[in-house]
Design a protein around this motif. Structure first.
Motif: not given
Length: 237
Positions: A54-57, A106, A108-110
């Protein structure tokens, strides 16, 4: 039109009469079901494992997951697992919204996931490999399946046992009535199956420390039970 309907009706009547005649001509029969079972030690184990990041981008999630998956593959190869026994079975990459402000676009995370199916043919190294894959990046084990390599050979053996079992049952039934079992009139094979019966000493290991503390193997392969079923009709003499 009436002529066609009459012909169809006559054909149905003839078919029914033939079926009744065949039923009336059946010899005296004894019908039984036979079951054969073969228990063998597993020769390999199939593990379904996964990596989740899980990451922001999106790029960061994908890159980190690919990095961990590559580390797992390299580790497995170093442990003697053949490349053809490592297969990527599932890949997903998606944005996750956990709520918050209405209409927010947007994420929250990917979330990135990659699952692999691994066949381990050295059972004595199974615990070590399972411990090691957590160290190099795996964070999910979805299933462990013990199986045998040459399953068809054991299916054939189970089938033979099922036929013998059917014959013994037929003999036992007819002998009680003072009759004898004759030749086979009909035989039908049911389903054959080979299924694992693993026995677990502890829960699936989640970190290498669990293996070190156990002082030995934590999972026993148990048995693979191969079964066959047959339905047989014998003529009674």
């Amino acid at each position: 039109m009436k002529k066609i309907n009459l012909m169809i009706l006559l054909l149905l009547m003839v078919t029914k009469l033939q079926a009744n005649a065949q039923q009336q001509q059946l010899p005296p029969l004894v019908s039984v079901s036979g079951v054969g079972e073969v228990r063998v030690q597993p020769t390999e184990v199939v593990v379904n494992l996964g990596v989740e990041t899980r990451e922001k981008t999106l790029d960061a999630a994908r890159t980190e997951t690919d990095k961990k998956a590559a580390a797992i593959i390299n580790y497995l190869k170093k442990q003697g697992v053949d490349a053809k026994d490592i297969q990527t079975s599932y890949v997903t990459l998606q944005p996750i919204h956990t709520g918050g402000e209405y209409g927010r676009t947007t994420p929250d995370f990917y979330l990135a996931q990659k699952n692999m199916t691994v066949t381990i043919k050295k059972l004595n190294s199974f615990d070590k490999i399972l411990s090691g894959i957590y160290e190099v990046g795996a964070n999910h084990v979805h299933g462990v399946n013990f199986q045998v390599t040459d399953l068809e050979k054991f299916k054939a053996e189970a089938r033979k046992k099922a036929v013998v079992d059917a014959k013994q049952k037929a003999v036992a039934l007819t002998s009680e009535l003072g009759a004898k079992v004759g030749r086979v009139y009909a035989i039908d094979e049911g389903g054959s199956s080979g299924g694992p019966r693993p026995m677990y000493k502890t829960a699936m290991m989640e970190q290498s420390a669990a293996y070190d503390a156990a002082g030995g193997p934590s999972i026993a392969g148990g048995e693979v039970v191969v079964m066959a079923n047959v339905d047989v009709s014998f003529i009674i003499e």
